[in-house]
Design a protein around this motif. Structure first.
Motif, mmCIF file in Angstrom:
data_model
loop_
_atom_site.group_PDB
_atom_site.id
_atom_site.type_symbol
_atom_site.label_atom_id
_atom_site.label_comp_id
_atom_site.label_asym_id
_atom_site.label_seq_id
_atom_site.Cartn_x
_atom_site.Cartn_y
_atom_site.Cartn_z
ATOM 1 N N TYR A 1 0.839 -1.200 0.000
ATOM 2 C CA TYR A 1 0.000 0.000 0.000
ATOM 3 C C TYR A 1 0.873 1.248 0.000
ATOM 4 N N THR A 2 1.921 1.245 0.830
ATOM 5 C CA THR A 2 2.822 2.408 0.883
ATOM 6 C C THR A 2 3.543 2.594 -0.447
ATOM 7 N N GLU A 3 3.919 1.488 -1.088
ATOM 8 C CA GLU A 3 4.567 1.579 -2.397
ATOM 9 C C GLU A 3 3.659 2.295 -3.399
ATOM 10 N N ILE A 4 2.406 1.880 -3.433
ATOM 11 C CA ILE A 4 1.466 2.479 -4.384
ATOM 12 C C ILE A 4 1.187 3.929 -4.022
ATOM 13 N N GLU A 5 0.990 4.202 -2.743
ATOM 14 C CA GLU A 5 0.717 5.568 -2.300
ATOM 15 C C GLU A 5 1.894 6.483 -2.633
ATOM 16 N N LEU A 6 3.109 5.979 -2.414
ATOM 17 C CA LEU A 6 4.297 6.766 -2.730
ATOM 18 C C LEU A 6 4.397 7.022 -4.232
ATOM 19 N N PHE A 7 4.118 6.000 -5.037
ATOM 20 C CA PHE A 7 4.184 6.159 -6.490
ATOM 21 C C PHE A 7 3.191 7.214 -6.970
ATOM 22 N N VAL A 8 1.952 7.189 -6.462
ATOM 23 C CA VAL A 8 0.943 8.167 -6.861
ATOM 24 C C VAL A 8 1.372 9.576 -6.455
ATOM 25 N N GLN A 9 1.859 9.736 -5.244
ATOM 26 C CA GLN A 9 2.299 11.052 -4.782
ATOM 27 C C GLN A 9 3.485 11.555 -5.601
ATOM 28 N N THR A 10 4.402 10.661 -5.952
ATOM 29 C CA THR A 10 5.549 11.043 -6.784
ATOM 30 C C THR A 10 5.087 11.515 -8.153
ATOM 31 N N ALA A 11 4.125 10.797 -8.741
ATOM 32 C CA ALA A 11 3.590 11.181 -10.053
ATOM 33 C C ALA A 11 2.930 12.547 -9.994
ATOM 34 N N VAL B 1 9.194 5.252 -13.482
ATOM 35 C CA VAL B 1 9.582 6.651 -13.395
ATOM 36 C C VAL B 1 10.922 6.857 -14.079
ATOM 37 N N ASP B 2 11.003 7.893 -14.906
ATOM 38 C CA ASP B 2 12.249 8.271 -15.563
ATOM 39 C C ASP B 2 12.982 9.239 -14.639
ATOM 40 N N ARG B 3 14.146 8.853 -14.167
ATOM 41 C CA ARG B 3 14.885 9.643 -13.196
ATOM 42 C C ARG B 3 15.956 10.521 -13.835
ATOM 43 N N ASN B 4 15.934 10.694 -15.150
ATOM 44 C CA ASN B 4 16.986 11.442 -15.836
ATOM 45 C C ASN B 4 16.734 12.940 -15.891
ATOM 46 N N THR B 5 15.619 13.403 -15.327
ATOM 47 C CA THR B 5 15.305 14.837 -15.337
ATOM 48 C C THR B 5 15.193 15.338 -13.917
ATOM 49 N N ARG B 6 15.281 16.659 -13.744
ATOM 50 C CA ARG B 6 15.165 17.239 -12.406
ATOM 51 C C ARG B 6 13.795 16.949 -11.813
ATOM 52 N N ARG B 7 12.769 17.039 -12.641
ATOM 53 C CA ARG B 7 11.419 16.685 -12.205
ATOM 54 C C ARG B 7 11.101 15.316 -12.768
ATOM 55 N N LEU B 8 10.826 14.360 -11.888
ATOM 56 C CA LEU B 8 10.614 12.994 -12.336
ATOM 57 C C LEU B 8 9.440 12.913 -13.308
ATOM 58 N N ALA B 9 9.582 12.104 -14.327
ATOM 59 C CA ALA B 9 8.538 11.933 -15.332
ATOM 60 C C ALA B 9 8.141 10.470 -15.396
ATOM 61 N N LEU B 10 6.856 10.222 -15.630
ATOM 62 C CA LEU B 10 6.377 8.854 -15.741
ATOM 63 C C LEU B 10 6.720 8.273 -17.106
ATOM 64 N N THR B 11 7.074 7.001 -17.116
ATOM 65 C CA THR B 11 7.222 6.285 -18.377
ATOM 66 C C THR B 11 5.823 5.965 -18.908
ATOM 67 N N ASN B 12 5.760 5.391 -20.103
ATOM 68 C CA ASN B 12 4.456 5.000 -20.645
ATOM 69 C C ASN B 12 3.760 4.001 -19.724
ATOM 70 N N ALA B 13 4.538 3.033 -19.226
ATOM 71 C CA ALA B 13 3.971 2.060 -18.290
ATOM 72 C C ALA B 13 3.541 2.755 -17.009
ATOM 73 N N GLY B 14 4.322 3.748 -16.588
ATOM 74 C CA GLY B 14 3.985 4.499 -15.386
ATOM 75 C C GLY B 14 2.672 5.254 -15.510
ATOM 76 N N HIS B 15 2.429 5.856 -16.692
ATOM 77 C CA HIS B 15 1.175 6.573 -16.927
ATOM 78 C C HIS B 15 -0.015 5.636 -16.780
ATOM 79 N N ASP B 16 0.057 4.469 -17.396
ATOM 80 C CA ASP B 16 -1.046 3.512 -17.317
ATOM 81 C C ASP B 16 -1.259 3.040 -15.882
ATOM 82 N N PHE B 17 -0.153 2.753 -15.198
ATOM 83 C CA PHE B 17 -0.230 2.238 -13.836
ATOM 84 C C PHE B 17 -0.766 3.310 -12.886
ATOM 85 N N TYR B 18 -0.389 4.569 -13.127
ATOM 86 C CA TYR B 18 -0.824 5.668 -12.262
ATOM 87 C C TYR B 18 -2.349 5.771 -12.220
ATOM 88 N N GLY B 19 -3.005 5.717 -13.382
ATOM 89 C CA GLY B 19 -4.455 5.842 -13.424
ATOM 90 C C GLY B 19 -5.142 4.770 -12.595
#
Length: 304
Positions: free
Chosen positions: A4-14, A49-67
């Motif tokens: 649950y914390t993993e998912i909550e953290l991922f959503v907040q990061t997005a 999550v793509d960590r190569n930018t100052r502001r983290l960006a979601l990958t395509n898989a990340g976008h789908d998973f976020y919703g």
């Protein structure tokens, strides 16, 4: 680790754009946040999550998973509330977006009645003449006139249909005369909504007849209420959906022009995430809005 914390953290990061802000929001250390996100990606075997930018960006898989994660957390919160005797009523913030005109005329006036039924639900209305991405925002319900959604996870439900009509103030028509044919429009001042489909041309039908006209607007605006205000002041002939100017037509503040001709009609739709992930607050408002439109018979007035 706590899934649950993993998912909550991922959503907040997005939503917040950085891992540190997400960690602060959840009151955990940055190191723990990094471990949770790494564990989630390791378990799923995909980079979210793509960590190569100052502001983290979601990958395509990340976008789908976020919703799906966003909907899952909402359902979880609702499930917890449902077993708490103190929270038997639906709660939470319902975020709705629609055009400014629709928000002013047909959403805001309904809030008091809806709140009387469900006092635990806070209503947030975002009036905007552009389409927000439902999956990448906190929007629960969008009301708009496009016929389809590019994302298959978005469900469309028809609310009503409306004519688009031409109308002008009595003072304008007294001064300039009323057009008798479609071609006459070329000699009039036209007031145009710039976000309309093909705003610089109009395609008319009357039975089997077809007519078209190119538009050189006297004024255009990205908001229907500005166009309406200009028409009421005698600035010209507007082109607007009937749901915006119906009361003006009934009151005689605006008079129809070339009303025997039809422009392409608009379908007003409700757009929301897949019903499988719909929170109760969203379902309740959709049912409330549909029932209100059915009771008032808006479509009957707007299409004649």
């Amino acid at each position: 680790m706590d899934r649950y914390t993993e998912i909550e953290l991922f959503v907040q990061t997005a939503e917040l754009g950085t891992l540190s802000k997400a960690a602060e929001k959840l009151d955990i250390s940055n190191a723990a946040a990094s471990r949770h996100l790494a564990a989630l990606e390791s378990r799923l075997r995909v980079r979210l999550v793509d960590r190569n930018t100052r502001r983290l960006a979601l990958t395509n898989a990340g976008h789908d998973f976020y919703g799906r994660c966003k909907a899952l957390l909402a359902e979880w919160a609702e499930a917890e509330a449902s077993v708490n005797a103190a929270l038997v009523e639906p709660t939470g913030t319902l975020t709705i977006t629609a055009t400014i005109s629709f928000s002013m005329l047909h959403l805001a006036p309904l809030v008091p009645a809806f709140k009387r039924l469900y006092p635990g639900i806070k209503v947030k209305i975002i009036g905007a003449n552009r389409y927000y991405d439902i999956m990448d925002t906190e929007i629960d319900l969008a009301i708009r006139t496009r016929e389809f959604e590019a994302d298959s996870n978005i469900t469309i439900r028809r609310l009503a249909q409306t004519r688009r009509v031409l109308a002008a103030s009595p003072s304008y028509l007294a001064q300039r005369g009323s057009p008798q044919t479609v071609a006459d429009l070329e000699h009039h001042d036209l007031l145009i909504y710039s976000h309309a489909n093909h705003p610089n041309s109009m395609e008319f039908t009357r039975g089997e007849e077809r007519a078209s006209v190119k538009i050189q607007p006297s004024m255009e605006s990205n908001d229907g209420q500005i166009v309406r205000a200009a028409a009421l002041a005698g600035a010209g002939i507007l082109v607007q959906p009937k749901y915006i100017i119906y009361d003006d037509l009934v009151a005689g503040r605006l008079l129809p022009v070339l009303d025997d001709w039809d422009l392409p009609r608009l379908t007003i739709n409700l757009a929301f995430q897949d019903r499988r992930y719909m929170p109760a607050k969203t379902r309740l408002f959709i049912d409330f809005l549909l029932e209100h439109f059915k009771k008032e018979g808006y479509e009957r007035y707007w299409t004649r």
